[in-house]
Design a protein around this motif. Structure first.
Motif, short mmCIF file in Angstrom:
data_model
loop_
_atom_site.label_atom_id
_atom_site.label_comp_id
_atom_site.label_asym_id
_atom_site.label_seq_id
_atom_site.Cartn_x
_atom_site.Cartn_y
_atom_site.Cartn_z
N ARG A 88 1.36 -1.13 0.11
CA ARG A 88 -0.21 0.12 0.10
C ARG A 88 0.71 1.07 -0.22
O ARG A 88 0.34 2.10 -0.52
N PHE A 89 1.58 0.88 0.69
CA PHE A 89 2.82 2.08 0.96
C PHE A 89 4.05 2.58 -0.52
O PHE A 89 3.75 3.82 -1.01
N VAL A 90 4.09 2.04 -1.14
CA VAL A 90 4.64 1.49 -2.69
C VAL A 90 3.66 1.97 -3.67
O VAL A 90 3.31 3.16 -4.52
N ARG A 91 1.70 1.89 -3.56
CA ARG A 91 1.54 2.35 -4.00
C ARG A 91 0.88 4.10 -3.88
O ARG A 91 0.78 4.20 -5.32
N GLU A 95 1.21 7.31 -6.94
CA GLU A 95 -0.02 7.21 -7.65
C GLU A 95 0.68 8.77 -7.12
O GLU A 95 0.10 9.98 -7.76
N ARG A 96 1.06 9.30 -6.03
CA ARG A 96 1.37 10.79 -5.58
C ARG A 96 3.02 11.46 -6.70
O ARG A 96 2.65 12.47 -7.59
N ALA A 97 3.84 10.00 -6.80
CA ALA A 97 4.70 10.56 -8.37
C ALA A 97 4.13 11.57 -9.61
O ALA A 97 4.46 11.77 -10.54
N LEU A 98 3.02 9.73 -10.38
CA LEU A 98 2.44 9.87 -11.22
C LEU A 98 1.24 11.27 -11.27
O LEU A 98 0.92 11.87 -12.22
N SER A 99 0.92 11.44 -10.10
CA SER A 99 -0.42 12.73 -10.03
C SER A 99 0.74 14.01 -9.61
O SER A 99 0.13 15.09 -11.03
N LEU A 100 2.09 14.76 -10.02
CA LEU A 100 2.05 15.09 -9.82
C LEU A 100 3.36 15.52 -11.05
O LEU A 100 2.96 16.90 -11.54
#
Length: 191
Positions: A88-91, A95-100
């Motif tokens: 969950r932490f990796v996901r 997701e944060r990196a992709l959103s940025l």
């Protein structure tokens, strides 16, 4: 969000109720797994910790904390809960990196596709940008409008080859030179 925590209580009560012959404790792994699909890392960690605590409570209540079976169940649940938390932490991080990255690219794209003025001289301008694919607004599309000499309006519409930030960079370069050409400013050396 209450479902995983209700499951922990329900499974623990049923395991205690059924006695020493039936072991329902291993089902406690469902709680952190379900939480990971519904919530973030904090609640996933909490669900995992509560599931392990419930497994220990079951073992103590039934008087078999040190039996090999109960020790194996507690260790397995701890390892599985930690693994679920890690995934969950990796996901969440991905997701944060992709959103940025998406936000940066969309901002760059909006710079290239700035809305033109409603009027340029006597010409009324209307425009609509639609991506060829849903969720694919990041690319090398460009357009520019400029008022030229002799009461003329010039329009440039283009699409550089490729997609992503590289295409945006190329489109920006093309757009910069196109606007200079549209307005009659000579292109920079090397163009």
């Amino acid at each position: 969000m209450a479902v995983p925590f209700v499951l922990i209580v329900t499974i623990a009560v049923l395991d205690i109720y059924t006695g020493r012959d039936v072991h329902l404790g291993p089902l406690l792994v469902v709680a952190p797994a379900l939480t990971a699909s519904l919530a973030g890392t904090r609640l996933t960690a909490l669900a995992g910790a509560l599931a392990v605590a419930a497994q220990v409570f079951i073992a103590v209540f039934l008087g078999g904390l040190t039996t090999p079976n109960r020790v194996a169940q507690i260790i397995a649940l701890t390892v599985l809960s930690a693994l679920v938390f890690f995934m969950r932490f990796v996901r969440e991080r991905r997701e944060r990196a992709l959103s940025l990255a998406r936000s940066v690219a969309e901002t760059a794209q909006r710079v290239l596709l700035r809305p033109p003025p409603r009027r340029i001289g006597s010409l009324q301008v209307a425009w609509l940008y639609m991506s060829a694919q849903d969720e694919a607004e990041i690319g090398g599309d460009l357009f520019a409008f400029a008022r030229a000499a002799h009461a003329a309006t010039r329009v440039v519409i283009g699409d550089v080859r490729g997609h992503g930030l590289a295409a945006i960079g190329e489109a920006s370069l093309v757009l910069g030179h196109s606007v200079r050409a549209l307005t009659g400013v000579p292109p920079s050396p090397g163009w």
